[in-house]
Motif scaffolding. Structure first.
Motif, short mmCIF file in Angstrom:
data_model
loop_
_atom_site.label_atom_id
_atom_site.label_comp_id
_atom_site.label_asym_id
_atom_site.label_seq_id
_atom_site.Cartn_x
_atom_site.Cartn_y
_atom_site.Cartn_z
N ARG A 1 -76.18 -33.30 -6.67
CA ARG A 1 -76.74 -34.63 -6.84
C ARG A 1 -75.91 -35.67 -6.11
N PHE B 1 -84.41 -29.03 -12.05
CA PHE B 1 -83.09 -29.66 -12.16
C PHE B 1 -82.42 -29.30 -13.49
N ALA B 2 -83.19 -29.35 -14.56
CA ALA B 2 -82.62 -29.04 -15.86
C ALA B 2 -82.16 -27.59 -15.93
N TYR C 1 -79.03 -27.34 -13.90
CA TYR C 1 -77.90 -27.96 -14.59
C TYR C 1 -77.39 -27.07 -15.72
N ASP D 1 -93.26 -34.06 -10.36
CA ASP D 1 -92.02 -34.58 -10.94
C ASP D 1 -91.57 -33.75 -12.15
N ALA D 2 -92.53 -33.35 -12.94
CA ALA D 2 -92.16 -32.53 -14.11
C ALA D 2 -91.56 -31.20 -13.67
N GLU D 3 -92.20 -30.60 -12.62
CA GLU D 3 -91.66 -29.33 -12.12
C GLU D 3 -90.27 -29.52 -11.52
N ARG D 4 -90.07 -30.65 -10.83
CA ARG D 4 -88.75 -30.92 -10.26
C ARG D 4 -87.71 -31.10 -11.36
N ASN D 5 -88.05 -31.88 -12.38
CA ASN D 5 -87.10 -32.11 -13.48
C ASN D 5 -86.79 -30.80 -14.21
N ARG D 6 -87.84 -29.96 -14.32
CA ARG D 6 -87.59 -28.66 -14.96
C ARG D 6 -86.59 -27.83 -14.17
#
Length: 308
Positions: A256, A241-242, A245, A234-239
């Motif tokens: 999204r 995504f960020a 973005y 999840d952290a890698e995914r959020n990274r």
């Protein structure tokens, strides 16, 4: 002419000579030995088989068996050291090794059997009275028979007899005690079986508890590892995504929304009660995510065109 009296005398002398010759010899068989007794006093022992000579009319030959003889002892009741009463049936095997001593002490096989029976019973009581019932019946039976034989042989030596073997054919409890003893033995075995079952059940419970504990530990460690890996994902995914973005906010918003459309409209009978101008459908109007009015309106940075 010969007188008739002379013939009669000659016949008598010949008859006497024949009788004398017959009484001067005796035969010893291979299975026996012979004791020569003169006027009640032993004078010779013939041990070799064959023809032997003795003094006629005054010597008496007494054959004595040299084979191994049987002694059947009647059942006797013996008390063991643990106060158990035993009915013992035993027998012995013996042979006459000293014919002279045998003749002088007992005189015949029948008398020897009576004497040996008394000695055997005494030896049985002495030896078996020093041990327990279990030792007689199961543990030390062979050794006990050897001890009885040695004692009987030592006592029978004074009669010119050698004891070859002593055997206990049967050693049982009296009939009136057997049922009670068997019942007690059965109860004892049942108690031991119940104890073994209880120990086995306890051991099984311990093994089962250890297995359950180990399984719980393994599952907890696996769940912890899975949560750790899921958190890292999840952290890698959020990274990602960020990072996406920050590079292109409009494309990220478009992506999204497309993902939300795919998830929300996946079912075969999906219905949404939303306003058409809802923010959820903002990409339905255009790829920029703005309505047509907003797209046509001038931006805040542009000035209004002058009227002609």
């Amino acid at each position: 002419m010969r007188s008739p009296v002379t013939g009669i005398v000659a016949l008598i002398l010949l008859f006497v000579a024949a009788i004398t010759a017959y009484s001067s010899f005796f035969t010893v068989q291979q299975t026996e030995q012979a004791l020569v007794v003169r006027l009640g006093r032993p004078v010779d022992i013939a041990t070799e088989p064959g023809l032997h000579v003795k003094a006629p009319f005054i010597d008496t030959v007494i054959p004595i068996d040299r084979r191994i003889l049987d002694l059947e002892n009647p059942s006797q009741e013996v008390i063991a050291s643990d106060q158990k009463r035993l009915v013992v049936d035993a027998f012995a095997r013996y042979r006459i090794k000293d014919a002279l001593r045998f003749y002088q002490s007992v005189g015949s096989i029948q008398a020897a059997n009576l004497q040996l029976t008394t000695l055997l019973n005494a030896a049985l009581r002495r030896v078996l009275g020093e041990v327990t019932f279990i030792q007689v019946v199961r543990d030390e039976r062979e050794a006990l028979m050897g001890r009885i034989r040695d004692q009987l042989d030592h006592e029978a030596d004074g009669y010119g007899i050698q004891v070859v073997d002593v055997r206990i054919r049967r050693a049982d409890l009296p009939e009136q005690n057997s049922q009670a003893v068997y019942q007690r033995m059965q109860t004892e075995r049942q108690r031991e079986a119940a104890e073994f079952r209880a120990q086995g059940g306890q051991k099984a419970q311990e093994i089962r508890a250890n297995a359950d504990r180990e399984a719980t530990v393994i599952v907890a460690e696996a769940n912890s590892k899975a949560e750790q890996i899921r958190g890292e994902g999840d952290a890698e995914r959020n990274r990602l995504f960020a990072e996406a973005y920050s590079k292109d906010p409009d494309f990220f918003a478009f992506y999204r929304s497309m993902t939300a459309y795919e998830t929300g409209l996946k079912g075969s009978d999906t219905r949404f009660l939303l306003k058409p101008e809802s923010d959820f459908f903002r990409f339905f109007g255009g790829p920029s995510g703005k309505s047509s009015a907003e797209a046509a309106a001038p931006t805040s940075g542009q000035a209004a065109a002058p009227k002609p």
